[in-house]
Design an enzyme around this catalytic site. Structure first.
Site, PDB file in Angstrom:
ATOM      1  N   TYR A 291       0.860  -1.196   0.000  1.00 61.58           N
ATOM      2  CA  TYR A 291       0.000   0.000   0.000  1.00 61.58           C
ATOM      3  C   TYR A 291       0.889   1.236   0.000  1.00 61.58           C
ATOM      4  CZ  TYR A 291      -4.409   2.375   1.343  1.00 61.58           C
ATOM      5  OH  TYR A 291      -5.544   3.155   1.397  1.00 61.58           O
ATOM      6  N   TYR A 342      -5.391   5.517  -7.084  1.00 63.86           N
ATOM      7  CA  TYR A 342      -5.565   5.281  -5.646  1.00 63.86           C
ATOM      8  C   TYR A 342      -7.004   4.888  -5.365  1.00 63.86           C
ATOM      9  CZ  TYR A 342      -5.810   5.990  -0.614  1.00 63.86           C
ATOM     10  OH  TYR A 342      -6.002   5.794   0.726  1.00 63.86           O
TER      11      TYR A 342
END
Length: 388
Positions: A291, A342
């Site tokens: 991430y 994202y």
């Protein structure tokens, strides 16, 4: 609970990847339904086969999805608390539901559709100053980047990490995004451009920040037995872990982590359990989907997950070890949050599935095990291992 290879991801689907605000006038529910339908078609299943939902980061409305999609009955619905830290924990929950017989086909849906007039990157400025959050605005911390900048600065202070490492994270993920048609940025990023980029929250410049997008995505899971007869090669859930240590706790929302945790991503205990229960080590992982909301957090996750020693993440990255071509552990071959899009973890999960299937655009040769992480954020944080 050990869930090794009792469930598998058999379908993935998404909407197009939109720049922030460009998905309107579609509604949130419309987008998420499109992703679920696409994932179901990818799996070769019927919408009516779905009997479970597993959410994260606020989730959505199960009965509304049932009405919209025509799902007759649900036997399981759950959500991992907190935000992006628990993202891959939703896949773990789905796998556990299937392994225990609570449900047969579970969907993990997610949609990010940013409201008009508001910026996710300045979200803290929109939070009322309660006693536990009063320091946000008073400290000039208006968005997540300002908080994570302090962790990055601490890592630089304690271990001598250089901005060149953050630059390499940004450049390598951009390199990966170039071949991805849906990626938001597909032009090479040079070291000169990186260091000329505007400083937003020292030491983080524009290229250290993730993008702002509107996207919906979904994963479909079912039992390992049923997965064998479906359209796609199953991506088996080897293990999942969610939670974390009290020392990390609320992370950037309190900033009281002791020294050994402050300059980290908070994932050391997650990695220990994730690998230990699966009977593997970092050396067995073929591709890592980490991430990457902010580039320094990739460096710190590499340390937490044992790809290098604590404090050596900067040098490890600068040596080219996370490159898709020639790296010892390819990281985010889809371009990640920094260059592709994202979407609070859902794109990382979909890429991990494609890597295990062997169908990824930037395919890691003979990938057998993929590691996927949730965001370094308030607990629970989460990790996931998918395997062939």
């Amino acid at each position: 609970m050990k869930i090794a290879k009792q469930a598998a991801v058999v379908g993935i689907g998404s909407t197009p990847y939109y720049r922030r605000g460009e998905s309107h006038p579609q509604t949130f529910n419309e987008m998420i339904c499109k992703a679920v339908i696409a994932a179901t078609e990818d799996a070769g299943l019927s919408i009516k086969d779905i009997d479970g939902f597993s959410y994260y980061s606020s989730g959505t409305d199960t009965p509304l999805l049932m009405e919209s999609l025509g799902i007759p009955e649900v036997r399981y619905s759950s959500m991992v608390t907190s935000g992006g830290g628990g993202s891959v924990g939703a896949v773990q929950n789905a796998a556990m539901a299937i392994a225990t017989g609570a449900a047969n086909v579970v969907v993990v849906p997610f949609c990010m559709q940013q409201p008009m007039g508001k910026r996710y990157g300045s979200i803290m400025s929109q939070i009322d100053p309660t006693p536990d959050k009063a320091f946000f605005m008073a400290g000039g911390l208006v968005g997540p980047g300002h908080f994570f900048a302090m962790l990055a600065k601490r890592h630089m202070h304690q271990y001598g990490t250089r901005r060149e490492a953050f630059c390499e994270v940004a450049i390598s993920t951009r390199e990966n995004a170039i071949t991805r048609p849906q990626a938001r940025f597909r032009t090479p990023l040079t070291k000169e451009e990186y260091f000329a980029g505007p400083m937003i929250a020292d030491p983080l410049c524009r290229y250290d920040f993730c993008l702002e997008n509107d996207i919906a995505g979904a994963l479909i899971l079912t039992s390992a037995e049923r997965a064998k007869d479906l359209k796609q090669r199953p991506a088996y859930v080897l293990n999942g872990e969610q939670g974390g240590r009290r020392e990390w706790g609320r992370a950037i929302a309190w900033m009281n982590m002791p020294d050994e945790y402050f300059a980290s991503a908070g994932y050391a205990s997650i990695a220990e359990h994730l690998y230990g229960d699966a009977g593997i080590t970092a050396a067995d992982v073929d591709v890592a989907l980490l991430y990457d909301h902010f580039s320094p957090m990739v460096v710190m996750q590499l340390e937490d997950f044992g790809f290098c020693k604590r404090g050596e993440g900067g040098a490890f990255v600068e040596d080219g070890n996370i490159r898709f071509k020639g790296g010892s552990i390819p990281v985010n071959p889809h371009g990640g949050n920094l260059s592709e899009a994202y979407a609070v973890g859902i794109t990382h999960m979909m890429e991990a599935v494609e890597q295990i299937r062997g169908t990824a655009i930037n395919q890691v040769k003979d990938a057998e095990i993929a590691l996927v992480t949730g965001g370094p954020a308030s607990l629970p944080i989460s990790g996931l291992l998918l395997s062939r």
